[in-house]
Design a protein around this motif. Sequence first.
Motif, PDB file in Angstrom:
ATOM      1  N   PRO A   1      50.008  50.485  50.173  1.00 42.80           N
ATOM      2  CA  PRO A   1      49.488  49.117  50.136  1.00 42.80           C
ATOM      3  C   PRO A   1      48.095  48.969  50.726  1.00 42.80           C
ATOM      4  O   PRO A   1      47.569  47.853  50.782  1.00 42.80           O
ATOM      5  CB  PRO A   1      50.513  48.346  50.969  1.00 42.80           C
ATOM      6  N   THR A   2      47.474  50.057  51.171  1.00 46.75           N
ATOM      7  CA  THR A   2      46.187  49.963  51.866  1.00 46.75           C
ATOM      8  C   THR A   2      44.988  50.147  50.960  1.00 46.75           C
ATOM      9  O   THR A   2      43.856  50.005  51.414  1.00 46.75           O
ATOM     10  CB  THR A   2      46.100  51.020  52.987  1.00 46.75           C
ATOM     11  N   ARG A   3      45.203  50.470  49.681  1.00 49.87           N
ATOM     12  CA  ARG A   3      44.084  50.670  48.762  1.00 49.87           C
ATOM     13  C   ARG A   3      44.254  49.772  47.532  1.00 49.87           C
ATOM     14  O   ARG A   3      45.366  49.558  47.070  1.00 49.87           O
ATOM     15  CB  ARG A   3      44.005  52.131  48.293  1.00 49.87           C
ATOM     16  N   PRO A   4      43.144  49.284  46.976  1.00 48.96           N
ATOM     17  CA  PRO A   4      43.238  48.563  45.703  1.00 48.96           C
ATOM     18  C   PRO A   4      43.745  49.493  44.596  1.00 48.96           C
ATOM     19  O   PRO A   4      43.504  50.696  44.613  1.00 48.96           O
ATOM     20  CB  PRO A   4      41.797  48.121  45.424  1.00 48.96           C
ATOM     21  N   VAL A   5      44.431  48.890  43.629  1.00 51.34           N
ATOM     22  CA  VAL A   5      44.932  49.622  42.469  1.00 51.34           C
ATOM     23  C   VAL A   5      44.337  48.991  41.212  1.00 51.34           C
ATOM     24  O   VAL A   5      44.417  47.771  41.030  1.00 51.34           O
ATOM     25  CB  VAL A   5      46.468  49.581  42.398  1.00 51.34           C
ATOM     26  N   VAL A   6      43.755  49.830  40.366  1.00 52.40           N
ATOM     27  CA  VAL A   6      43.242  49.389  39.073  1.00 52.40           C
ATOM     28  C   VAL A   6      44.284  49.734  38.027  1.00 52.40           C
ATOM     29  O   VAL A   6      44.625  50.908  37.844  1.00 52.40           O
ATOM     30  CB  VAL A   6      41.898  50.070  38.746  1.00 52.40           C
ATOM     31  N   SER A   7      44.787  48.738  37.334  1.00 49.36           N
ATOM     32  CA  SER A   7      45.918  48.994  36.432  1.00 49.36           C
ATOM     33  C   SER A   7      45.517  49.818  35.222  1.00 49.36           C
ATOM     34  O   SER A   7      46.286  50.665  34.767  1.00 49.36           O
ATOM     35  CB  SER A   7      46.545  47.665  35.988  1.00 49.36           C
ATOM     36  N   ASN A   8      44.310  49.601  34.688  1.00 52.56           N
ATOM     37  CA  ASN A   8      43.913  50.274  33.450  1.00 52.56           C
ATOM     38  C   ASN A   8      42.394  50.262  33.393  1.00 52.56           C
ATOM     39  O   ASN A   8      41.795  49.340  32.849  1.00 52.56           O
ATOM     40  CB  ASN A   8      44.525  49.556  32.247  1.00 52.56           C
ATOM     41  N   ASP A   9      41.768  51.277  33.937  1.00 52.10           N
ATOM     42  CA  ASP A   9      40.323  51.258  34.109  1.00 52.10           C
ATOM     43  C   ASP A   9      39.614  51.179  32.757  1.00 52.10           C
ATOM     44  O   ASP A   9      39.851  52.001  31.875  1.00 52.10           O
ATOM     45  CB  ASP A   9      39.870  52.511  34.868  1.00 52.10           C
TER      46      ASP A   9
ATOM     47  N   THR B   1      45.934  43.627  38.354  1.00 51.82           N
ATOM     48  CA  THR B   1      44.956  44.592  38.854  1.00 51.82           C
ATOM     49  C   THR B   1      44.231  43.997  40.051  1.00 51.82           C
ATOM     50  O   THR B   1      44.050  42.771  40.148  1.00 51.82           O
ATOM     51  CB  THR B   1      43.952  44.977  37.752  1.00 51.82           C
ATOM     52  N   ASP B   2      43.816  44.851  40.974  1.00 49.33           N
ATOM     53  CA  ASP B   2      43.090  44.388  42.162  1.00 49.33           C
ATOM     54  C   ASP B   2      41.589  44.343  41.938  1.00 49.33           C
ATOM     55  O   ASP B   2      40.869  43.649  42.657  1.00 49.33           O
ATOM     56  CB  ASP B   2      43.400  45.294  43.358  1.00 49.33           C
ATOM     57  N   LEU B   3      41.095  45.108  40.962  1.00 46.29           N
ATOM     58  CA  LEU B   3      39.692  45.084  40.569  1.00 46.29           C
ATOM     59  C   LEU B   3      39.634  44.933  39.056  1.00 46.29           C
ATOM     60  O   LEU B   3      40.455  45.520  38.343  1.00 46.29           O
ATOM     61  CB  LEU B   3      38.964  46.377  40.968  1.00 46.29           C
ATOM     62  N   VAL B   4      38.669  44.185  38.569  1.00 48.19           N
ATOM     63  CA  VAL B   4      38.425  44.123  37.130  1.00 48.19           C
ATOM     64  C   VAL B   4      37.316  45.122  36.825  1.00 48.19           C
ATOM     65  O   VAL B   4      36.164  44.930  37.227  1.00 48.19           O
ATOM     66  CB  VAL B   4      38.031  42.704  36.679  1.00 48.19           C
ATOM     67  N   THR B   5      37.681  46.200  36.171  1.00 43.97           N
ATOM     68  CA  THR B   5      36.733  47.289  35.907  1.00 43.97           C
ATOM     69  C   THR B   5      36.508  47.394  34.405  1.00 43.97           C
ATOM     70  O   THR B   5      37.455  47.429  33.624  1.00 43.97           O
ATOM     71  CB  THR B   5      37.268  48.615  36.464  1.00 43.97           C
ATOM     72  N   ILE B   6      35.234  47.450  34.009  1.00 41.80           N
ATOM     73  CA  ILE B   6      34.844  47.344  32.603  1.00 41.80           C
ATOM     74  C   ILE B   6      33.981  48.541  32.226  1.00 41.80           C
ATOM     75  O   ILE B   6      33.073  48.929  32.971  1.00 41.80           O
ATOM     76  CB  ILE B   6      34.085  46.035  32.352  1.00 41.80           C
TER      77      ILE B   6
ATOM     78  N   TYR C   1      48.139  38.039  31.150  1.00 44.01           N
ATOM     79  CA  TYR C   1      47.403  38.292  32.392  1.00 44.01           C
ATOM     80  C   TYR C   1      45.985  37.766  32.234  1.00 44.01           C
ATOM     81  O   TYR C   1      45.418  37.751  31.141  1.00 44.01           O
ATOM     82  CB  TYR C   1      47.396  39.787  32.718  1.00 44.01           C
ATOM     83  N   ARG C   2      45.403  37.352  33.351  1.00 43.22           N
ATOM     84  CA  ARG C   2      44.064  36.778  33.303  1.00 43.22           C
ATOM     85  C   ARG C   2      43.344  37.025  34.613  1.00 43.22           C
ATOM     86  O   ARG C   2      43.927  37.447  35.605  1.00 43.22           O
ATOM     87  CB  ARG C   2      44.150  35.278  33.021  1.00 43.22           C
ATOM     88  N   TYR C   3      42.092  36.722  34.586  1.00 40.74           N
ATOM     89  CA  TYR C   3      41.244  36.870  35.764  1.00 40.74           C
ATOM     90  C   TYR C   3      41.604  35.823  36.819  1.00 40.74           C
ATOM     91  O   TYR C   3      41.782  34.653  36.504  1.00 40.74           O
ATOM     92  CB  TYR C   3      39.788  36.707  35.355  1.00 40.74           C
ATOM     93  N   HIS C   4      41.767  36.257  38.062  1.00 35.54           N
ATOM     94  CA  HIS C   4      42.008  35.298  39.144  1.00 35.54           C
ATOM     95  C   HIS C   4      41.144  35.602  40.359  1.00 35.54           C
ATOM     96  O   HIS C   4      41.597  35.545  41.500  1.00 35.54           O
ATOM     97  CB  HIS C   4      43.489  35.241  39.515  1.00 35.54           C
ATOM     98  N   GLY C   5      39.872  35.927  40.100  1.00 39.73           N
ATOM     99  CA  GLY C   5      38.901  36.059  41.182  1.00 39.73           C
ATOM    100  C   GLY C   5      38.697  37.458  41.710  1.00 39.73           C
ATOM    101  O   GLY C   5      38.024  37.643  42.733  1.00 39.73           O
ATOM    102  N   GLN C   6      39.231  38.480  41.037  1.00 38.41           N
ATOM    103  CA  GLN C   6      39.057  39.845  41.533  1.00 38.41           C
ATOM    104  C   GLN C   6      37.578  40.281  41.440  1.00 38.41           C
ATOM    105  O   GLN C   6      36.827  39.792  40.589  1.00 38.41           O
ATOM    106  CB  GLN C   6      39.900  40.837  40.728  1.00 38.41           C
ATOM    107  N   PRO C   7      37.153  41.214  42.301  1.00 38.19           N
ATOM    108  CA  PRO C   7      35.817  41.788  42.162  1.00 38.19           C
ATOM    109  C   PRO C   7      35.645  42.444  40.787  1.00 38.19           C
ATOM    110  O   PRO C   7      36.574  43.067  40.261  1.00 38.19           O
ATOM    111  CB  PRO C   7      35.761  42.831  43.278  1.00 38.19           C
TER     112      PRO C   7
END
Length: 634
Positions: A467-475, A482-487, A521-527
Amino acid sequence: MPTKQQQSEGISTIPRGEYPRPILRRERWLSLNGPWRFGFDDNNIGLAAGWQMIKLAPDSASPFNRQINVPFAYQSELSGIGDRTPHDTVWYARTFASPRGGLLGLEERLLLHFGAVDYEATVWVNGVQVAQHRGGNTPFSADITHQLCDDVERQVIVVRAVDRNDDLAQPRGKQYWREQSENIYYTPTTGIWQSVWLEPVPVRYIDHVLLVPDIDTCTLRAEIDIAGGGHTGLSIEVEVSHNGEQVTRAVVSANPSTTFLAINMDTRGALPPYGDCGDWSGCVLWSPERPALYDLQVRLLDNAGARLDEISSYAGMRKVSIWNGRFLLNNRPYFQRLVLDQGYFPSGLLTAPTDEDLRRDIELAKELGFNGARKHQKVEDPRWHYWADRLGFLSWGEMANAFNFSREYIERFTAEWIEVVRHNQSYPSVIVWTPMNESWGVPSVFRDVRQRAHLLSLYHLTRSLDPTRPVVSNDGWEHAETDLVTIHDYRDSAALAKGYATVEESLSGKAMGRQIFVPGYRYHGQPIMITEFGGNTVSGSEGWGYETAKTKHDLLKKYAAQVDALVKSDIVQGFCYTQLTDVEQETNGLLTYDRQHKLSPDEVKRITTWKAKTETFGFDESVLDASFRAPHVP
């Protein structure tokens, strides 16, 4: 056998003779790298023919009719074979002298370790099966004590590795399933591709250590597993030092399963002042700019306080968190300047020729201004992580993905990913988990509810493990939770500047023709980060890139314009440029495949660090007092 000092320093004629597992290190060990007997088994007759029972002699011929240089795969030049033809089943064999009375004490056990064998491995010692492991990216071990023969001079190890070239439900990363590499896919790796070694341990020994830092309380959580049974009366001692100065010492009773310690890492009063590397909590913090590490000695003691086992380790006190839509390192906003790194080498393929090559890749990336890497579609050698920790270099922990979705794929992938997280969780340089890339393995995730459920399960599985690191569901695209939105975006600089001017612009379009989120799923303010872009090559290169520059000067201009477009955005909180080096036919690296600069490193660094976003993005520094606790992940 090299001396203890030679092995500890990596000074050896043995290929990759340095200690393979620096996060969990013992003093006594014996490398089994070097010449092994080897054979192809294209007709899959070895088991029925009893190859596992072979008694090797110096002049052994068929079926082990070749010699291979372990830990290099037979496809590589450094293996001594260099055959790129697919062979699904391969066998290895070698002997070693009985360690009784030498390496191994009378009351000790002998462990046989494999760093990685791709893909399915079965191991025999003196004709007795001692291990079976599936997964080409993770280590495994076997206790071979009772298989040793005291009355023979030679102990025989046999390994059978199966790596089905056409099995696209098998996690394989960039390893191509056709004979000639092309496009974004490269020469495959079959069989042993990381170090093999022997290690004596006591009857009861330290099997695994997990280290979890908490800078907000200045404590280090240690989870220690003991093997061998009979834990009554045992205790665990942990001694912590920094730059040779002892910080603290903790002793607790050992538990039958996992022993938990919360170690106070406050250096105030224990160490001399350490500049501005500490913070108000008293910790000496780890970051790419100041990669401060604590050294640990972990000891297993008997009921009289005598030492049974001891391992050396290290820890970095750092924190990764997301707060109010910002990515934070050590409770402060941090802009990631990453480079995509495939981890391939011309002569060794997935295996670095030397430990120095691993270190040099990180140094080259830092010379170009990058503060981290996405290790793309590869679970990296532990020695690479060691150097990233020592030199100060961020990394994203990624899995080698499969391509086809099936029930068997789910079982394979999930089991191996759990092992990946377990073995790499203690490295402070690993700051993000990315189990999936660009919907590989889940090609119909946008319309298939099962594949979306799998994606979501990987996110929550990873969060439950760490639980201490962000997880990207599908880079890249098609994110679920997802904890980060990566494009991933390989457009030109003008399109990048326009596309990331606002959050709405960033999320309104498609990434390489794919939607940013899957249905539900949608954007909810992630970096938001751009984790692949660029990929530029130079006209005349014998290969390809996503964009072609006419000259090297134009290549530098393209790189400058693309980086400038992203760092000027108020939305983008980090980038990852494609890529560090050329790989085979893919010639879009900043370095050639043999690690030569294409451009002036000083010019590249100036661009990479242009307007370096270590500023606060409007973040209120006044909250950074003793009461501030940014959560690890929302």
